[in-house]
Design a protein around this motif. Structure first.
Motif, PDB file in Angstrom:
ATOM      1  N   TYR A  33       0.820  -1.031  -0.109  1.00  0.00           N
ATOM      2  CA  TYR A  33       0.052   0.050  -0.026  1.00  0.00           C
ATOM      3  C   TYR A  33       0.972   1.125  -0.069  1.00  0.00           C
ATOM      4  CZ  TYR A  33      -2.897  -3.393   2.277  1.00  0.00           C
ATOM      5  OH  TYR A  33      -3.625  -4.649   2.865  1.00  0.00           O
ATOM      6  N   TYR A  35       0.129   5.099   1.514  1.00  0.00           N
ATOM      7  CA  TYR A  35      -0.608   6.139   2.188  1.00  0.00           C
ATOM      8  C   TYR A  35       0.094   7.433   2.103  1.00  0.00           C
ATOM      9  CZ  TYR A  35      -3.283   2.081   4.395  1.00  0.00           C
ATOM     10  OH  TYR A  35      -4.067   1.106   4.690  1.00  0.00           O
ATOM     11  N   GLN A  37       0.271  10.851   4.546  1.00  0.00           N
ATOM     12  CA  GLN A  37      -0.044  11.843   5.885  1.00  0.00           C
ATOM     13  C   GLN A  37       0.286  13.249   5.358  1.00  0.00           C
ATOM     14  OE1 GLN A  37       2.254  11.022   9.310  1.00  0.00           O
ATOM     15  NE2 GLN A  37       0.416  10.880  10.541  1.00  0.00           N
ATOM     16  N   LEU A  43      -4.082  10.290   7.814  1.00  0.00           N
ATOM     17  CA  LEU A  43      -3.441   9.414   6.969  1.00  0.00           C
ATOM     18  C   LEU A  43      -4.465   8.757   5.982  1.00  0.00           C
ATOM     19  CD1 LEU A  43      -1.653   7.687   9.532  1.00  0.00           C
ATOM     20  CD2 LEU A  43      -0.784   7.602   7.128  1.00  0.00           C
ATOM     21  N   ILE A  45      -5.432   6.374   2.486  1.00  0.00           N
ATOM     22  CA  ILE A  45      -4.879   5.341   1.471  1.00  0.00           C
ATOM     23  C   ILE A  45      -4.837   6.130   0.037  1.00  0.00           C
ATOM     24  CG2 ILE A  45      -7.324   4.568   0.920  1.00  0.00           C
ATOM     25  CD1 ILE A  45      -4.091   2.212   1.149  1.00  0.00           C
ATOM     26  N   ILE A  56      -6.609  -0.981  -5.289  1.00  0.00           N
ATOM     27  CA  ILE A  56      -7.197   0.086  -4.654  1.00  0.00           C
ATOM     28  C   ILE A  56      -6.337   1.515  -5.453  1.00  0.00           C
ATOM     29  CG2 ILE A  56      -7.374   1.547  -2.704  1.00  0.00           C
ATOM     30  CD1 ILE A  56      -7.335  -0.731  -1.067  1.00  0.00           C
ATOM     31  N   GLU A  58      -7.414   5.268  -4.985  1.00  0.00           N
ATOM     32  CA  GLU A  58      -8.256   6.219  -4.576  1.00  0.00           C
ATOM     33  C   GLU A  58      -8.247   7.406  -5.394  1.00  0.00           C
ATOM     34  OE1 GLU A  58     -10.268   5.973  -1.024  1.00  0.00           O
ATOM     35  OE2 GLU A  58     -10.085   3.972  -1.995  1.00  0.00           O
TER      36      GLU A  58
END
Lengths: 115, 115
Positions: A33, A35, A37, A43, A45, A56, A58
């Protein structure tokens, strides 16, 4: 010995440049993954890969492109960097099994500063 | 979409005392995972504790325990005998089981330990 490693740890660059962050895990996990921040520590994704397949994605600008050459590596390439891209980027990995399901192991983070 | 809310941006506690950090979440799923992660100033994300939604028994890890109230969608973290090394940002996170296994994080609570 490091389970999830990222390079570089710090990245300072000018607006408009292209940069890459690399991530490697030696845990034998099948899922990785990215992420982000932000400055308020939130945080979120960005992407996830399972066995080199994107699962995934996003709502991330097209300037961000992940690449997984094999299931132990997940790199993040960012084109035309903008001021708002300044953040800490975390790589993580997990194993898709009921016993381990859900536990994600995080890398040390890469602090990106766009000037 | 799942959401996680931590309503306490900052908390402080005296060394050796007990503190409870709050977390609520929203989901329509019946089976999922909940986590507390700790982020000290080093920036590393460290798993503190994990709870499986189908288990009624609250998880404990040494000085750390949770109060999981599934009907109320509440997942608080209790730290007993607080130590200076517990000072950090604490993030509550929701992990789905079906489909893509991303973590959804709360906004974080900054915990200060007073000597």
């Amino acid at each position: 010995d490091t389970a999830v490693s990222q390079t570089p740890k710090y990245l300072v660059t000018q607006m408009g440049n292209d940069k890459s962050i690399k991530c490697e895990q030696n845990l034998g996990h099948d899922t990785m993954y990215w992420y982000k921040q932000d400055s308020k520590k939130f945080l979120k994704i960005m992407f996830s890969y399972n066995n080199k397949e994107l699962i995934i994605n996003e709502t991330v600008p097209n300037r961000f492109s992940p690449k997984s050459p094999d299931k132990a590596h997940l790199n993040l390439h960012i084109n035309s960097l903008e001021l708002g891209d300044s953040a800490v980027y975390f790589c993580a990995s997990s194993q898709h099994s009921r016993l381990q399901l859900g536990i994600q192991y995080f890398g040390p983070g890469t602090r990106l500063l766009v000037l | 979409a799942q959401t996680v809310t931590q309503s306490q941006p900052e908390m402080s506690v005296q060394e050796a005392e007990t503190v409870t950090l709050s977390c609520t979440y929203d989901t329509s799923e019946s089976d999922y995972y909940l986590f507390w992660y700790k982020q000290p100033p080093s920036r590393q994300m460290i798993l503190v504790i994990r709870q499986e939604a189908y288990k009624q028994q609250n998880a404990t890890e040494n000085r750390f325990s949770v109060n999981f109230q599934k009907a109320a969608k509440s997942f608080s973290l209790k730290i007993s005998d607080s130590q200076l090394g517990d000072a950090a940002m604490y993030f509550c996170a929701y992990g789905q089981i079906q489909g893509a296994q991303k973590l959804v994080f709360g906004q974080g609570t900054r915990l200060t330990i007073n000597p």
